[in-house]
Design a protein around this motif. Structure first.
Motif, PDB file in Angstrom:
ATOM      1  N   HIS A  94      73.215   5.120  55.308  1.00  0.00           N
ATOM      2  CA  HIS A  94      71.939   4.685  54.736  1.00  0.00           C
ATOM      3  C   HIS A  94      71.936   4.755  53.213  1.00  0.00           C
ATOM      4  O   HIS A  94      71.479   3.833  52.531  1.00  0.00           O
ATOM      5  CB  HIS A  94      70.777   5.523  55.283  1.00  0.00           C
ATOM      6  CG  HIS A  94      70.387   5.165  56.675  1.00  0.00           C
ATOM      7  ND1 HIS A  94      69.417   5.848  57.382  1.00  0.00           N
ATOM      8  CD2 HIS A  94      70.830   4.193  57.509  1.00  0.00           C
ATOM      9  CE1 HIS A  94      69.282   5.316  58.582  1.00  0.00           C
ATOM     10  NE2 HIS A  94      70.138   4.318  58.688  1.00  0.00           N
ATOM     11  N   TYR A  95      72.417   5.874  52.687  1.00  0.00           N
ATOM     12  CA  TYR A  95      72.329   6.065  51.236  1.00  0.00           C
ATOM     13  C   TYR A  95      73.102   4.982  50.486  1.00  0.00           C
ATOM     14  O   TYR A  95      72.570   4.350  49.570  1.00  0.00           O
ATOM     15  CB  TYR A  95      72.851   7.449  50.850  1.00  0.00           C
ATOM     16  CG  TYR A  95      72.871   7.670  49.352  1.00  0.00           C
ATOM     17  CD1 TYR A  95      71.685   7.833  48.648  1.00  0.00           C
ATOM     18  CD2 TYR A  95      74.070   7.692  48.641  1.00  0.00           C
ATOM     19  CE1 TYR A  95      71.692   8.017  47.272  1.00  0.00           C
ATOM     20  CE2 TYR A  95      74.090   7.874  47.271  1.00  0.00           C
ATOM     21  CZ  TYR A  95      72.890   8.037  46.594  1.00  0.00           C
ATOM     22  OH  TYR A  95      72.899   8.207  45.230  1.00  0.00           O
ATOM     23  N   ALA A  98      71.349   1.449  51.148  1.00  0.00           N
ATOM     24  CA  ALA A  98      70.051   1.314  50.497  1.00  0.00           C
ATOM     25  C   ALA A  98      70.210   1.273  48.983  1.00  0.00           C
ATOM     26  O   ALA A  98      69.525   0.499  48.296  1.00  0.00           O
ATOM     27  CB  ALA A  98      69.131   2.459  50.912  1.00  0.00           C
ATOM     28  N   MET A  99      71.106   2.089  48.449  1.00  0.00           N
ATOM     29  CA  MET A  99      71.338   2.077  46.999  1.00  0.00           C
ATOM     30  C   MET A  99      71.917   0.739  46.561  1.00  0.00           C
ATOM     31  O   MET A  99      71.544   0.212  45.502  1.00  0.00           O
ATOM     32  CB  MET A  99      72.273   3.227  46.613  1.00  0.00           C
ATOM     33  CG  MET A  99      72.436   3.399  45.106  1.00  0.00           C
ATOM     34  SD  MET A  99      70.882   3.840  44.254  1.00  0.00           S
ATOM     35  CE  MET A  99      70.836   5.610  44.555  1.00  0.00           C
ATOM     36  N   LEU A 102      68.959  -1.625  46.433  1.00  0.00           N
ATOM     37  CA  LEU A 102      68.075  -1.322  45.305  1.00  0.00           C
ATOM     38  C   LEU A 102      68.710  -1.723  43.977  1.00  0.00           C
ATOM     39  O   LEU A 102      68.038  -2.294  43.102  1.00  0.00           O
ATOM     40  CB  LEU A 102      67.723   0.176  45.295  1.00  0.00           C
ATOM     41  CG  LEU A 102      66.838   0.683  46.439  1.00  0.00           C
ATOM     42  CD1 LEU A 102      66.798   2.200  46.449  1.00  0.00           C
ATOM     43  CD2 LEU A 102      65.421   0.122  46.333  1.00  0.00           C
ATOM     44  N   CYS A 110      64.321   1.267  55.130  1.00  0.00           N
ATOM     45  CA  CYS A 110      65.561   1.918  55.580  1.00  0.00           C
ATOM     46  C   CYS A 110      65.316   2.715  56.845  1.00  0.00           C
ATOM     47  O   CYS A 110      64.395   3.544  56.905  1.00  0.00           O
ATOM     48  CB  CYS A 110      66.094   2.837  54.479  1.00  0.00           C
ATOM     49  SG  CYS A 110      67.640   3.663  54.898  1.00  0.00           S
ATOM     50  N   THR A 115      68.053   9.492  55.087  1.00  0.00           N
ATOM     51  CA  THR A 115      69.390   9.730  54.526  1.00  0.00           C
ATOM     52  C   THR A 115      69.998  10.888  55.301  1.00  0.00           C
ATOM     53  O   THR A 115      69.452  11.324  56.313  1.00  0.00           O
ATOM     54  CB  THR A 115      69.294  10.078  53.029  1.00  0.00           C
ATOM     55  OG1 THR A 115      68.337  11.135  52.858  1.00  0.00           O
ATOM     56  CG2 THR A 115      68.868   8.871  52.188  1.00  0.00           C
ATOM     57  N   GLN A 120      70.087  12.842  48.582  1.00  0.00           N
ATOM     58  CA  GLN A 120      70.238  11.389  48.689  1.00  0.00           C
ATOM     59  C   GLN A 120      68.870  10.705  48.700  1.00  0.00           C
ATOM     60  O   GLN A 120      68.673   9.672  48.053  1.00  0.00           O
ATOM     61  CB  GLN A 120      71.016  11.028  49.957  1.00  0.00           C
ATOM     62  CG  GLN A 120      72.478  11.431  49.931  1.00  0.00           C
ATOM     63  CD  GLN A 120      73.214  11.045  51.201  1.00  0.00           C
ATOM     64  OE1 GLN A 120      72.599  10.743  52.223  1.00  0.00           O
ATOM     65  NE2 GLN A 120      74.536  11.043  51.146  1.00  0.00           N
ATOM     66  N   LEU A 124      67.465   7.871  45.991  1.00  0.00           N
ATOM     67  CA  LEU A 124      66.949   6.547  46.347  1.00  0.00           C
ATOM     68  C   LEU A 124      65.539   6.350  45.791  1.00  0.00           C
ATOM     69  O   LEU A 124      65.210   5.286  45.251  1.00  0.00           O
ATOM     70  CB  LEU A 124      66.929   6.367  47.866  1.00  0.00           C
ATOM     71  CG  LEU A 124      68.277   6.247  48.579  1.00  0.00           C
ATOM     72  CD1 LEU A 124      68.054   6.046  50.074  1.00  0.00           C
ATOM     73  CD2 LEU A 124      69.116   5.104  48.017  1.00  0.00           C
ATOM     74  N   LYS A 127      65.698   5.706  42.120  1.00  0.00           N
ATOM     75  CA  LYS A 127      66.199   4.349  41.827  1.00  0.00           C
ATOM     76  C   LYS A 127      65.112   3.307  42.085  1.00  0.00           C
ATOM     77  O   LYS A 127      64.942   2.362  41.293  1.00  0.00           O
ATOM     78  CB  LYS A 127      67.440   4.057  42.668  1.00  0.00           C
ATOM     79  CG  LYS A 127      68.059   2.683  42.439  1.00  0.00           C
ATOM     80  CD  LYS A 127      68.497   2.474  40.988  1.00  0.00           C
ATOM     81  CE  LYS A 127      69.596   3.425  40.554  1.00  0.00           C
ATOM     82  NZ  LYS A 127      70.074   3.100  39.177  1.00  0.00           N
ATOM     83  N   LEU A 135      60.146   0.957  48.607  1.00  0.00           N
ATOM     84  CA  LEU A 135      61.108   1.692  49.430  1.00  0.00           C
ATOM     85  C   LEU A 135      60.335   2.483  50.468  1.00  0.00           C
ATOM     86  O   LEU A 135      59.363   3.169  50.143  1.00  0.00           O
ATOM     87  CB  LEU A 135      61.939   2.635  48.553  1.00  0.00           C
ATOM     88  CG  LEU A 135      62.909   3.575  49.284  1.00  0.00           C
ATOM     89  CD1 LEU A 135      64.015   2.803  50.015  1.00  0.00           C
ATOM     90  CD2 LEU A 135      63.527   4.575  48.288  1.00  0.00           C
ATOM     91  N   THR A 395      75.997  12.047  46.767  1.00  0.00           N
ATOM     92  CA  THR A 395      75.037  11.175  46.104  1.00  0.00           C
ATOM     93  C   THR A 395      75.730  10.233  45.133  1.00  0.00           C
ATOM     94  O   THR A 395      75.059   9.461  44.424  1.00  0.00           O
ATOM     95  CB  THR A 395      73.970  11.972  45.340  1.00  0.00           C
ATOM     96  OG1 THR A 395      74.624  12.844  44.406  1.00  0.00           O
ATOM     97  CG2 THR A 395      73.112  12.788  46.287  1.00  0.00           C
TER      98      THR A 395
END
Length: 401
Positions: A94-95, A98-99, A102, A110, A115, A120, A124, A127, A135, A395
């Motif tokens: 996920h991290y 999703a990053m 983004l 998500c 996460t 993490q 997110l 960010k 988000l 991270t």
């Protein structure tokens, strides 16, 4: 004259079972559930394995013919037609995914667990704030009308201040037989496997949405946590059973401290043999209790029992195209009744509505609350000695998983 609905254009990142269920629900006409201000469409899907796999996914889920298929997440997030990305990978990924979205300037819904750890989740959220993007953690159950009703009963004072919540989400999966090679996401450390992040998140969801979220935002406090965790022997570093005792501090005027027990297992079941006549969640106050019947993630029935002897039962069958439509949805090999949605459209409606309204997070679970729940699960894992591979917990971005 009523305003025409606004269409939100979705991109689906990953093509596994949860992505199929979500996408089929997403494409159901929102008016079948009384939603008229927004509509959904899918403009792209991506598979990390191949473009043909993404093409097959688009066909299987009935996406519009112009929708584009990608065999690379990196190319997918560059698609200018995508308004919001639904991240449907295992939570171990996920991290990173999703990053990626983004960083590409895409709004993100998500899947849960948000996460692998709170660090993490915080990264997110930071960010998203930096990029001024929406988000939200896709804890679909929170957006069910049933859940909204339960929370309303609590805030109205019907059962008095919640004193205790007992919450279980467990499935007897016979893991040695079902996941004999140890590679399945439920038991594989490389996929952050185990009961806690996959199933326990729902046990915690019911605790938090009834005992924390319903308190005034200005006074509510994080819980203190005591946890017991049993590791899954064959793969280690994945939990098969986890139980959490949470103490939520509250002032005497608000009812004093409140307790919760949240438990989860892949060894034993909340409802053996799918006999869902015993409540999996009990929300108790001095005036009575609210019972929620299994499964915790997709409940359709509650019972309210009051101190004065009043008993109220309510059912919420999931809407959809209806009988005679020839349309089916489900998850994990289970098929719902003809024309009955799975319930994932409610969270999609909320995400779409947030985009229309200019909000940057979900109405029924803020990013701060998602982070707090991740912090609770971090503490549970710390007490139980459960860690995942460094690259899964990292991270750093990007990291090749």
């Amino acid at each position: 004259m009523s305003q025409a609905p606004i269409t939100i254009r979705w991109g689906i990142l990953a093509t596994g079972g949860i992505a199929k269920t979500f996408t089929k629900d997403l494409l159901v006409d929102p008016t079948t559930r009384g939603v008229k201000h927004i509509k959904h469409t899918v403009v792209a899907a991506a598979s990390s394995s191949s473009k043909p796999r993404a093409e097959e996914f688009l066909r299987e889920t009935g996406c519009p013919s112009p929708a584009k298929a990608y065999g690379s997440y990196e190319e997918f997030v560059k698609d200018p037609d995508i308004d919001i990305v639904y991240v449907a990978t295992p939570h171990s990924h996920h991290y990173q995914c999703a990053m990626l979205a983004l960083e590409a300037g895409k709004n993100v819904l998500c899947e849960k667990a948000f996460t692998v750890n709170a660090a993490q989740a915080k990264a997110l959220a930071a960010k998203a704030k930096e990029k001024n993007l929406f988000l939200m953690e896709a804890v679909w159950t929170r957006y069910f009308p049933l859940s909204v009703y339960v929370r309303d009963q609590i805030t109205s004072g019907r059962i008095g201040p919640v004193a205790r919540v007992l919450s279980d989400n467990s499935m007897a999966m016979d893991p040695e037989r079902s996941f004999s090679d140890g590679k399945h996401r439920m038991v594989n450390p490389d996929l952050a496997g185990g009961a806690l992040l996959d199933l326990g998140i729902y046990a915690l969801t019911w605790v938090f949405q009834t005992l924390y979220h319903t308190q005034p935002e200005s006074t509510r406090q994080p819980p203190k946590v005591l946890a017991a965790l049993k590791s899954y022997g064959p793969t280690q570093h994945a939990d098969e059973t986890t139980t959490m005792v949470l103490n939520f501090p509250r002032s005497a005027e608000e009812g004093g401290d409140a307790h919760a027990v949240a438990t989860t297992s892949i060894r034993v079941a909340t409802a053996p043999g799918n006999h869902t006549d015993v409540p999996g969640i009990r929300i108790q106050g001095p005036k009575g209790e609210i019972q929620v019947f299994p499964p915790a993630f997709r409940p359709t029935k509650i019972r309210i029992i009051l101190k004065d002897g009043t008993v109220e039962e309510k059912e919420w069958p999931q809407p959809g195209p209806g009988r005679g439509s020839g349309w089916y949805n489900g998850f994990g090999g289970d098929k719902n009744d003809e024309g009955e949605g799975h319930g994932m459209f409610w969270e999609a409606d909320e995400a779409a509505t947030a985009l229309v309204e200019g909000r940057k997070e979900g109405k029924y679970e803020s990013l701060a609350e998602s982070i707090l729940i991740m912090e609770v699960m971090d503490e549970v894992r710390r007490q139980g000695g459960l860690t995942y591979p460094e690259k899964i917990e990292s991270t750093e971005f990007p990291v090749q998983l």
